[in-house]
Design a protein around this motif. Sequence first.
Motif, PDB file in Angstrom:
ATOM      1  N   GLN A  59       0.825  -1.196   0.000  1.00  0.00           N
ATOM      2  CA  GLN A  59       0.000   0.000   0.000  1.00  0.00           C
ATOM      3  C   GLN A  59       0.868   1.259   0.000  1.00  0.00           C
ATOM      4  O   GLN A  59       0.607   2.222  -0.725  1.00  0.00           O
ATOM      5  CB  GLN A  59      -0.924   0.003   1.218  1.00  0.00           C
ATOM      6  N   LEU A  64      -1.808   1.777  -2.911  1.00  0.00           N
ATOM      7  CA  LEU A  64      -2.949   0.880  -3.096  1.00  0.00           C
ATOM      8  C   LEU A  64      -3.739   0.733  -1.803  1.00  0.00           C
ATOM      9  O   LEU A  64      -3.220   0.939  -0.709  1.00  0.00           O
ATOM     10  CB  LEU A  64      -2.463  -0.505  -3.533  1.00  0.00           C
ATOM     11  N   SER A  65      -5.008   0.354  -1.933  1.00  0.00           N
ATOM     12  CA  SER A  65      -5.778  -0.093  -0.783  1.00  0.00           C
ATOM     13  C   SER A  65      -5.387  -1.529  -0.472  1.00  0.00           C
ATOM     14  O   SER A  65      -4.695  -2.183  -1.261  1.00  0.00           O
ATOM     15  CB  SER A  65      -7.276  -0.014  -1.084  1.00  0.00           C
ATOM     16  N   GLU A  67      -7.276  -4.164  -0.480  1.00  0.00           N
ATOM     17  CA  GLU A  67      -7.868  -5.063  -1.465  1.00  0.00           C
ATOM     18  C   GLU A  67      -7.140  -4.969  -2.804  1.00  0.00           C
ATOM     19  O   GLU A  67      -6.941  -5.971  -3.495  1.00  0.00           O
ATOM     20  CB  GLU A  67      -9.357  -4.746  -1.648  1.00  0.00           C
ATOM     21  N   GLU A  68      -6.721  -3.750  -3.170  1.00  0.00           N
ATOM     22  CA  GLU A  68      -5.963  -3.585  -4.405  1.00  0.00           C
ATOM     23  C   GLU A  68      -4.614  -4.274  -4.312  1.00  0.00           C
ATOM     24  O   GLU A  68      -4.132  -4.859  -5.290  1.00  0.00           O
ATOM     25  CB  GLU A  68      -5.783  -2.098  -4.704  1.00  0.00           C
ATOM     26  N   LYS A  70      -3.927  -6.949  -2.482  1.00  0.00           N
ATOM     27  CA  LYS A  70      -4.191  -8.389  -2.606  1.00  0.00           C
ATOM     28  C   LYS A  70      -4.410  -8.775  -4.066  1.00  0.00           C
ATOM     29  O   LYS A  70      -3.896  -9.791  -4.538  1.00  0.00           O
ATOM     30  CB  LYS A  70      -5.428  -8.775  -1.782  1.00  0.00           C
ATOM     31  N   ALA A  71      -5.189  -7.947  -4.777  1.00  0.00           N
ATOM     32  CA  ALA A  71      -5.477  -8.252  -6.181  1.00  0.00           C
ATOM     33  C   ALA A  71      -4.201  -8.202  -7.016  1.00  0.00           C
ATOM     34  O   ALA A  71      -3.992  -9.031  -7.910  1.00  0.00           O
ATOM     35  CB  ALA A  71      -6.512  -7.262  -6.726  1.00  0.00           C
ATOM     36  N   ARG A  72      -3.332  -7.248  -6.726  1.00  0.00           N
ATOM     37  CA  ARG A  72      -2.083  -7.156  -7.492  1.00  0.00           C
ATOM     38  C   ARG A  72      -1.195  -8.364  -7.237  1.00  0.00           C
ATOM     39  O   ARG A  72      -0.620  -8.916  -8.176  1.00  0.00           O
ATOM     40  CB  ARG A  72      -1.344  -5.864  -7.137  1.00  0.00           C
ATOM     41  N   GLU A 102      -1.434  -1.723 -14.692  1.00  0.00           N
ATOM     42  CA  GLU A 102      -2.735  -1.078 -14.913  1.00  0.00           C
ATOM     43  C   GLU A 102      -3.767  -2.082 -15.417  1.00  0.00           C
ATOM     44  O   GLU A 102      -4.918  -2.075 -14.982  1.00  0.00           O
ATOM     45  CB  GLU A 102      -2.588   0.074 -15.902  1.00  0.00           C
ATOM     46  N   GLY A 104      -3.420  -5.356 -15.067  1.00  0.00           N
ATOM     47  CA  GLY A 104      -3.462  -6.475 -14.130  1.00  0.00           C
ATOM     48  C   GLY A 104      -3.208  -7.825 -14.776  1.00  0.00           C
ATOM     49  O   GLY A 104      -3.688  -8.849 -14.294  1.00  0.00           O
TER      50      GLY A 104
END
Length: 394
Positions: A59, A64-65, A67-68, A70-72, A102, A104
């Motif tokens: 982060q 990033l948040s 959740e972002e 984790k997604a990355r 961007e 992903g």
Amino acid sequence: MRRTRLKHIGVTAILLLAGLGGAGTFPASASGNEASATTSAASTADTASVSAGLLGAMQKEFGLSAEEAKARLAAERTATTLEPKARGTAGAAYAGSWYDAEAGRLTVAVTPDASRATRDALSKAGAAVRLVEHSARQLDAARDRVDQLDAPSAVAGWHVDPQANSVVVSVVRDKLADNDVQRFLTRARAAGPVTVETVAGAPGTFAAGTVGGDPYYTGNVRCSIGFSVHGGFVTAGHCGQAGAGVRGWDGSYIGNFQGSSFPDNDYAWVNVGSGWWTVPVVLGWGTVSDRLVRGSAEAPVGASICRSGSTTHWHCGTVLGKNQTVNYAQGAVHQMTKTSVCAEGGDSGGSFISGDQAQGVTSGGWGNCSSGGETWFQPVNEILNRYGLTLHTY
């Protein structure tokens, strides 16, 4: 580690969370949507146990948040698994690949002679496909020709950049007009497709006088342990010559450099004995939980990566390039990976890790961790292959 240190390591290893597990493979018949759904389901399980410390570092470094972040991590894990398969699918038309943060997902470059079936297969596997002029084989050959040239000290290095579809030569910014630099660039352009970038400073190694993951000492030099292997650990070659004795963080004898190469390469390995033993852990220095090492799958260009060293401890960034030739004052070092991670004296030899996958050992760079900089590492799989070593994994 010595017994007096093992208690700490044991506790931190127990506290470690599982990190990223193996990503599933794509069925040959899966559509892009089906592949994404399969990956998403697998990734949810993979990232559920990622430590809060690692998410916090992601982060901070990338804005990033949680959740972002984790997604990355999940998307990067998928890209890491897909990259070698994409290379095999594209065959001679393969022109490199990179992780697009961007979008992903992995982008795979191919030459126009790639068949429609090949491009469709890459797309169905979840990759974006880009058509380019030069194949990876052609770019590697051009880089090899540049390697044969004598470079002035103001030329920091060069590497194949799949996004630019070119060999990129890095020149110290205020030396670009230098006559020796211009003569070198003229000869380099004759070797193949070449573009030029400028950098703030010339690279140097990060060893330091009596100053390390965990530190070790040889003579009056302090460096950092890279990764445990069965029988010892790997580190940077510029930290010590074969036969040199090594002392640990507490001053006690560990072992000796069993093999070392610098320049041309920058890798070495040290045997472990005298009450020390190896553990598959990379120190997080309180910034993140200590990381268990589970393998050495190579992260793609564009993926996030973190470094542990005894001077500046834990820092993260992204992979900027691979197979780079770095022009140190002591001589050129080949097949390095370039990152946006900072480092300082004493961090040499330390661990570069992506998720729970070992990537390489810190070699050198420019800048520092106050104003920023770039750092190169020697890939760990090359070191293991060179010396016939086996990575110690959990």
